[in-house]
Design a protein around this motif. Sequence first.
Motif, short mmCIF file in Angstrom:
data_model
loop_
_atom_site.label_atom_id
_atom_site.label_comp_id
_atom_site.label_asym_id
_atom_site.label_seq_id
_atom_site.Cartn_x
_atom_site.Cartn_y
_atom_site.Cartn_z
N GLY A 13 23.03 -31.22 -52.60
CA GLY A 13 24.42 -31.59 -52.39
C GLY A 13 25.11 -31.89 -53.71
N SER A 14 26.28 -32.47 -53.59
CA SER A 14 27.11 -32.76 -54.76
C SER A 14 27.12 -34.26 -55.06
N THR A 15 27.80 -34.61 -56.13
CA THR A 15 27.99 -36.02 -56.46
C THR A 15 28.77 -36.71 -55.34
N ALA A 16 29.75 -36.01 -54.75
CA ALA A 16 30.50 -36.59 -53.63
C ALA A 16 29.59 -36.84 -52.44
N ASP A 17 28.63 -35.95 -52.19
CA ASP A 17 27.67 -36.16 -51.11
C ASP A 17 26.82 -37.40 -51.39
N ALA A 18 26.36 -37.55 -52.63
CA ALA A 18 25.56 -38.73 -53.00
C ALA A 18 26.37 -40.00 -52.79
N ARG A 19 27.64 -39.98 -53.18
CA ARG A 19 28.50 -41.15 -52.97
C ARG A 19 28.67 -41.45 -51.49
N ALA A 20 28.83 -40.41 -50.66
CA ALA A 20 28.99 -40.61 -49.22
C ALA A 20 27.76 -41.30 -48.63
N VAL A 21 26.57 -40.90 -49.07
CA VAL A 21 25.34 -41.51 -48.58
C VAL A 21 25.26 -42.97 -49.02
N VAL A 22 25.56 -43.23 -50.28
CA VAL A 22 25.52 -44.61 -50.78
C VAL A 22 26.52 -45.48 -50.02
N ARG A 23 27.72 -44.96 -49.82
CA ARG A 23 28.74 -45.74 -49.09
C ARG A 23 28.33 -45.99 -47.65
N ALA A 24 27.58 -45.07 -47.05
CA ALA A 24 27.11 -45.26 -45.67
C ALA A 24 26.13 -46.43 -45.59
N LEU A 25 25.44 -46.73 -46.68
CA LEU A 25 24.48 -47.84 -46.69
C LEU A 25 25.15 -49.19 -46.98
N PRO A 27 27.56 -51.02 -45.54
CA PRO A 27 27.70 -52.03 -44.49
C PRO A 27 26.41 -52.82 -44.24
N ALA A 28 25.28 -52.20 -44.49
CA ALA A 28 23.99 -52.86 -44.26
C ALA A 28 23.47 -53.61 -45.48
N PHE A 29 23.85 -53.17 -46.69
CA PHE A 29 23.25 -53.72 -47.90
C PHE A 29 24.25 -54.27 -48.91
N GLY A 30 25.53 -54.16 -48.65
CA GLY A 30 26.52 -54.55 -49.65
C GLY A 30 26.68 -53.41 -50.66
N SER A 31 27.46 -53.66 -51.68
CA SER A 31 27.75 -52.62 -52.66
C SER A 31 26.53 -52.29 -53.51
N ALA A 32 26.41 -51.00 -53.81
CA ALA A 32 25.37 -50.57 -54.74
C ALA A 32 25.73 -51.07 -56.13
N ARG A 33 24.74 -51.19 -56.98
CA ARG A 33 25.02 -51.66 -58.34
C ARG A 33 25.94 -50.69 -59.07
N GLU A 34 25.82 -49.39 -58.73
CA GLU A 34 26.65 -48.37 -59.37
C GLU A 34 26.68 -47.15 -58.47
N LEU A 35 27.85 -46.55 -58.29
CA LEU A 35 27.96 -45.33 -57.50
C LEU A 35 27.56 -44.12 -58.34
#
Length: 115
Positions: A13-25, A27-35
């Motif tokens: 996938g793309s960088t946008a796909d990776a961001r979408a996956v991180v953002r999906a997490l 609600p369960a884990f809070g913000s990632a240290r870095e997108l």
Amino acid sequence: MSDTELTVTLSGGSTADARAVVRALEPAFGSARELPADQNATVHTATFDSSAADGPAAAAQGTADPLSAPVTVTVQGTPQAVEKASSTLARTFATHDQGSASGDQERERQLILEP
């Protein structure tokens, strides 16, 4: 890796796909240290403080931007954090479990997320 860290590794996938996956997490884990940001990267990594994984599960069906291609995701951390991340992703994306490995205090699971 500390005992309160969840590491997510994404390929395909793309960088946008990776961001979408991180953002999906989030609600369960809070913000990632870095997108994920490097447009030229073929593998993206995000880390979360998994101490939030001890709280209630994320809402039933997550919403995320659609993926442009299949994304291979490896989640690594405490058994509870890995299970929570896996179930959160399964509620948000079409997911195929590719297996897991367990250690004394840590677990790793690989998933393929389909667009």
